[in-house]
Design an enzyme around this catalytic site. Structure first.
Site, PDB file in Angstrom:
ATOM      1  N   LYS A   1      24.144  35.538  46.348  1.00  0.00           N
ATOM      2  CA  LYS A   1      23.563  36.757  45.776  1.00  0.00           C
ATOM      3  C   LYS A   1      24.412  37.075  44.564  1.00  0.00           C
ATOM      4  CE  LYS A   1      23.474  40.771  45.329  1.00  0.00           C
ATOM      5  NZ  LYS A   1      23.602  41.397  43.987  1.00  0.00           N
TER       6      LYS A   1
ATOM      7  N   GLU B   1      37.815  39.296  47.748  1.00  0.00           N
ATOM      8  CA  GLU B   1      38.637  39.322  46.524  1.00  0.00           C
ATOM      9  C   GLU B   1      38.243  40.596  45.787  1.00  0.00           C
ATOM     10  OE1 GLU B   1      39.439  34.600  46.013  1.00  0.00           O
ATOM     11  OE2 GLU B   1      37.933  35.431  44.678  1.00  0.00           O
TER      12      GLU B   1
ATOM     13  N   CYS C   1      39.540  41.106  36.815  1.00  0.00           N
ATOM     14  CA  CYS C   1      40.273  41.795  37.880  1.00  0.00           C
ATOM     15  C   CYS C   1      41.780  41.713  37.647  1.00  0.00           C
ATOM     16  CB  CYS C   1      39.910  41.193  39.227  1.00  0.00           C
ATOM     17  SG  CYS C   1      40.269  39.437  39.320  1.00  0.00           S
TER      18      CYS C   1
ATOM     19  N   GLU D   1      41.296  51.976  38.947  1.00  0.00           N
ATOM     20  CA  GLU D   1      40.861  50.830  38.145  1.00  0.00           C
ATOM     21  C   GLU D   1      39.721  51.253  37.208  1.00  0.00           C
ATOM     22  OE1 GLU D   1      38.451  47.768  40.065  1.00  0.00           O
ATOM     23  OE2 GLU D   1      39.634  46.235  39.063  1.00  0.00           O
TER      24      GLU D   1
HETATM   25  P1  NAD Z   1      30.611  45.384  42.826  1.00  0.00           P
HETATM   26  O1  NAD Z   1      31.416  45.536  44.058  1.00  0.00           O
HETATM   27  O2  NAD Z   1      29.897  46.564  42.288  1.00  0.00           O
HETATM   28  O3  NAD Z   1      29.482  44.274  43.022  1.00  0.00           O
HETATM   29  C1  NAD Z   1      29.784  42.961  43.393  1.00  0.00           C
HETATM   30  C2  NAD Z   1      28.605  42.364  44.124  1.00  0.00           C
HETATM   31  O4  NAD Z   1      28.420  43.051  45.354  1.00  0.00           O
HETATM   32  C3  NAD Z   1      27.287  42.467  43.376  1.00  0.00           C
HETATM   33  O5  NAD Z   1      26.579  41.264  43.560  1.00  0.00           O
HETATM   34  C4  NAD Z   1      26.586  43.621  44.090  1.00  0.00           C
HETATM   35  O6  NAD Z   1      25.182  43.569  44.021  1.00  0.00           O
HETATM   36  C5  NAD Z   1      27.059  43.406  45.517  1.00  0.00           C
HETATM   37  N1  NAD Z   1      27.022  44.586  46.379  1.00  0.00           N
HETATM   38  C6  NAD Z   1      27.211  45.880  46.046  1.00  0.00           C
HETATM   39  N2  NAD Z   1      27.121  46.667  47.143  1.00  0.00           N
HETATM   40  C7  NAD Z   1      26.872  45.843  48.198  1.00  0.00           C
HETATM   41  C8  NAD Z   1      26.682  46.050  49.597  1.00  0.00           C
HETATM   42  N3  NAD Z   1      26.739  47.270  50.137  1.00  0.00           N
HETATM   43  N4  NAD Z   1      26.451  44.971  50.391  1.00  0.00           N
HETATM   44  C9  NAD Z   1      26.399  43.728  49.856  1.00  0.00           C
HETATM   45  N5  NAD Z   1      26.559  43.479  48.531  1.00  0.00           N
HETATM   46  C10 NAD Z   1      26.813  44.519  47.721  1.00  0.00           C
HETATM   47  O7  NAD Z   1      31.600  44.752  41.755  1.00  0.00           O
HETATM   48  P2  NAD Z   1      31.310  44.430  40.226  1.00  0.00           P
HETATM   49  O8  NAD Z   1      31.134  45.735  39.504  1.00  0.00           O
HETATM   50  O9  NAD Z   1      30.260  43.397  40.134  1.00  0.00           O
HETATM   51  O10 NAD Z   1      32.693  43.752  39.769  1.00  0.00           O
HETATM   52  C11 NAD Z   1      33.791  44.479  39.329  1.00  0.00           C
HETATM   53  C12 NAD Z   1      34.815  44.670  40.437  1.00  0.00           C
HETATM   54  O11 NAD Z   1      35.115  43.405  41.008  1.00  0.00           O
HETATM   55  C13 NAD Z   1      36.138  45.213  39.974  1.00  0.00           C
HETATM   56  O12 NAD Z   1      36.628  46.111  40.921  1.00  0.00           O
HETATM   57  C14 NAD Z   1      37.038  43.991  39.913  1.00  0.00           C
HETATM   58  O13 NAD Z   1      38.414  44.246  40.004  1.00  0.00           O
HETATM   59  C15 NAD Z   1      36.528  43.229  41.071  1.00  0.00           C
HETATM   60  N6  NAD Z   1      36.824  41.794  40.927  1.00  0.00           N
HETATM   61  C16 NAD Z   1      37.788  41.245  41.722  1.00  0.00           C
HETATM   62  C17 NAD Z   1      38.121  39.893  41.579  1.00  0.00           C
HETATM   63  C18 NAD Z   1      39.191  39.236  42.425  1.00  0.00           C
HETATM   64  O14 NAD Z   1      39.285  38.008  42.390  1.00  0.00           O
HETATM   65  N7  NAD Z   1      39.996  39.973  43.167  1.00  0.00           N
HETATM   66  C19 NAD Z   1      37.447  39.118  40.637  1.00  0.00           C
HETATM   67  C20 NAD Z   1      36.466  39.725  39.846  1.00  0.00           C
HETATM   68  C21 NAD Z   1      36.155  41.067  40.003  1.00  0.00           C
HETATM   69  O1  6OD Z   2      40.554  32.245  38.053  1.00  0.00           O
HETATM   70  C1  6OD Z   2      40.129  32.396  39.204  1.00  0.00           C
HETATM   71  O2  6OD Z   2      40.034  31.479  40.016  1.00  0.00           O
HETATM   72  C2  6OD Z   2      39.771  33.752  39.640  1.00  0.00           C
HETATM   73  N1  6OD Z   2      39.363  33.871  40.924  1.00  0.00           N
HETATM   74  C3  6OD Z   2      39.824  34.766  38.757  1.00  0.00           C
HETATM   75  C4  6OD Z   2      39.453  36.091  39.029  1.00  0.00           C
HETATM   76  C5  6OD Z   2      39.274  36.933  37.994  1.00  0.00           C
HETATM   77  C6  6OD Z   2      38.851  38.263  38.182  1.00  0.00           C
HETATM   78  O3  6OD Z   2      38.112  38.842  37.420  1.00  0.00           O
END
Ligand code: NAD
Ligand code: 6OD
Length: 490
Positions: free
Chosen positions: A179, A255, A289, A391
């Site tokens: 998804k 993550e 992130c 954040e």
């Molecule tokens: P988000 O949590 O809003 O959405 C991520 C995904 O989850 C989307 O596909 C969304 O449709 C889905 N989703 C939302 N609510 C859901 C639910 N209740 N059940 C199932 N699926 C659901 O995140 P975003 O805005 O797409 O991404 C930004 C965030 O992601 C930031 O907080 C960022 O730090 C984090 N992030 C973390 C990492 C990491 O590796 N730790 C990497 C990239 C992004």
């Molecule tokens: O580089 C990667 O493998 C990884 N998971 C990066 C995450 C980035 C977050 O936005």
């Protein structure tokens, strides 16, 4: 009839349309770019059923060597189709072509070859348990697939973060239902099509589209036919996903978000620290992130450092994503733009000194209504201010002054999050002490976002649950089995 194109789901090797659609906008122009299927619960059922059926077919019977060969064919095919993949990613995100073409898609491809290598190198020597009277037992540790893995992905590095999960899931013999984020659905479908072309059987990669809560995301993670759930996104969403996946229960890898510190000591290589910190604040419009939104700079270089990174911020060029001189893309959506600008307003109202930025750009047509936000730097607030704790996920950071090592470790750790950190100093002992003291899943010393797929990746505290990367991905995406064979005494 509208001439706007539609994007279908991809289930069992076929495009699947339904009656309900949502609108997808181009972040660079703010105009409608296509309409995407909003998957119903029954379409998600179909996708899970297809993934389960594929486990009984040739994929379920494949050897590791056959799956490794499939990963390599897919990576080769992605390389030959890189122009198409880059174009699709830019249509969804509005990112500058230089960033997508040179970094992200290359890394998305490399995820397949890297996890192929990691899986091949994963050898466990059998060991003997001595028993009474000279008998013994030989223990063999082997891996089996989990089954159907549900993958919920974010929008910020769409194909890179998706393949980071798809590649190890497949090499371990699983099938997947993806998804992708509702903001970036294109490259997930393209990946599924390419996988089929590369000879990976229908049903091994399935894609459903739609929103998260009470929609496709939730239908997928709570589906009883899904054996494990892996998610990248916001911490709050991670909590909902964990609840959705609780019945079973099923393994979950999360993550999540970050509020990452960068620490710059007086004895750092000043130019390298400025260039590295500017990247760690502004790359991908701050939508990484690992972005450092809290910068701590030692007193002796504080003023000079703030001035130098401010200059870097002002030198970034928003613009047409297809032009090579563009170095700054838009926020992903109107919602994200408003969220970032809300932080900008509240931080100024809280009394911060705005070193640079703080608003939007006046862009020429056709970019006028794109979701642009200025790179922004503040100083002057205390560590408990909203901007130092929450954040933003935008191109911004607050810079604070510090005096000594213990103080800065404690202040950097004063966060609910613990994803990553960067430390800039030429004193190797100090760098190691600080890295040991920080509560973060990754600490970079004199660099930022240097990634190696073999390394463990994940977060302390609210930044995640579990680790992926290298053997840790194999551990998550497989069931580890001990086969213990009795050997009588001779
Ligand atoms: P988000 O949590 O809003 O959405 C991520 C995904 O989850 C989307 O596909 C969304 O449709 C889905 N989703 C939302 N609510 C859901 C639910 N209740 N059940 C199932 N699926 C659901 O995140 P975003 O805005 O797409 O991404 C930004 C965030 O992601 C930031 O907080 C960022 O730090 C984090 N992030 C973390 C990492 C990491 O590796 N730790 C990497 C990239 C992004
Ligand atoms: O580089 C990667 O493998 C990884 N998971 C990066 C995450 C980035 C977050 O936005």
């Amino acid at each position: 009839m509208s001439s706007v194109s539609t994007l279908a789901c991809f289930i069992d090797g076929k495009e699947r349309l339904e009656d309900h659609f949502f609108d997808k906008f181009d972040p660079a122009t703010g105009t409608l770019s296509m309409r995407v299927v909003e998957s119903s619960e029954s379409l998600v059922d179909e996708a899970v059923a297809a993934a389960r059926a594929a486990l009984k077919g040739p994929w379920g019977k494949s050897t590791l060597e056959q799956r490794v060969a499939a990963m390599r064919r897919l990576a080769d095919l992605m390389q030959t189709r890189i122009t198409e993949i880059v174009a699709e990613e830019i249509r969804d995100t509005g990112k500058p072509i230089t960033a997508v073409a040179t970094g992200e898609i290359g890394r998305a491809t490399a995820n397949f070859t890297a996890f192929a290598d990691i899986a091949l190198a994963d050898k466990h020597d059998p060991f003997r348990t001595d028993m009474a009277g000279g008998a013994g037992a030989i223990n063999d540790i082997v891996r089996a697939p989990l089954g159907v893995v549900g993958i919920v992905a974010p929008w910020n590095l769409p194909l890179l973060l998706l393949t980071w999960k798809v590649a190890p899931a497949l090499v371990c013999g699983n099938t997947v239902v993806i998804k992708p984020s509702e903001h970036t659905p294109r490259t997930a479908v393209l990946l599924a099509r390419l996988a089929l072309e590369a000879g990976i059987p229908a049903g091994v990669i399935n894609v459903v589209h739609g929103h998260g809560a009470n929609a496709a995301g939730n239908f997928l993670v709570s589906h009883p036919g899904v054996d494990a759930v892996t998610f990248t996104g916001e911490t709050r969403t991670g909590e909902a996903i964990m609840r959705g996946a609780a019945a079973g229960p099923r393994p979950v890898s999360l993550e999540l978000g970050g509020k990452n510190p960068a620490i710059v000591f007086d004895d750092s290589d000043f130019d390298a620290a400025v260039a590295g910190t500017a990247r760690s604040m502004f790359d991908n419009c701050g939508q990484v992130c690992l972005t450092t939104e809290r910068i701590f700079v030692q007193r002796g270089i504080f003023d000079r450092f703030v001035e130098a990174v401010g200059e870097r911020a002002r030198s970034l060029k928003p613009g047409d994503p297809m032009q090579p001189e563009t170095t700054l893309g838009p926020a992903i959506s109107k919602l994200q733009q408003d969220k970032v600008l809300g932080f900008y307003d509240r931080t100024a109202q809280a009394g911060a000194t705005v070193v640079t930025g703080g608003g939007t750009f006046d862009m020429p047509a056709p970019l006028t209504n794109g979701y642009w936000v200025q790179p922004t730097i503040w100083t002057g607030l205390s560590d408990d201010a909203e901007i130092c704790q929450k954040e933003v996920f935008g191109p911004c950071a607050h810079i604070s002054v510090f005096d000594d090592e213990d103080e800065v470790i404690a202040r950097a750790n004063n966060s609910d999050y613990g994803l990553a950190a960067a430390v800039w100093t030429q004193d190797g002992d100090k760098a190691r002490r600080v890295a040991q003291g920080l509560q973060n899943g990754t600490v970079w010393i004199n660099c930022w976002r240097v990634r190696d797929e073999r390394a463990a990746f994940g977060g302390f505290k609210k930044s995640g649950v579990g680790r992926e990367g290298g053997v840790w991905s194999l551990d998550f995406y497989s069931n580890v089995k001990t086969i213990c064979r009795f050997e009588p005494a001779e």
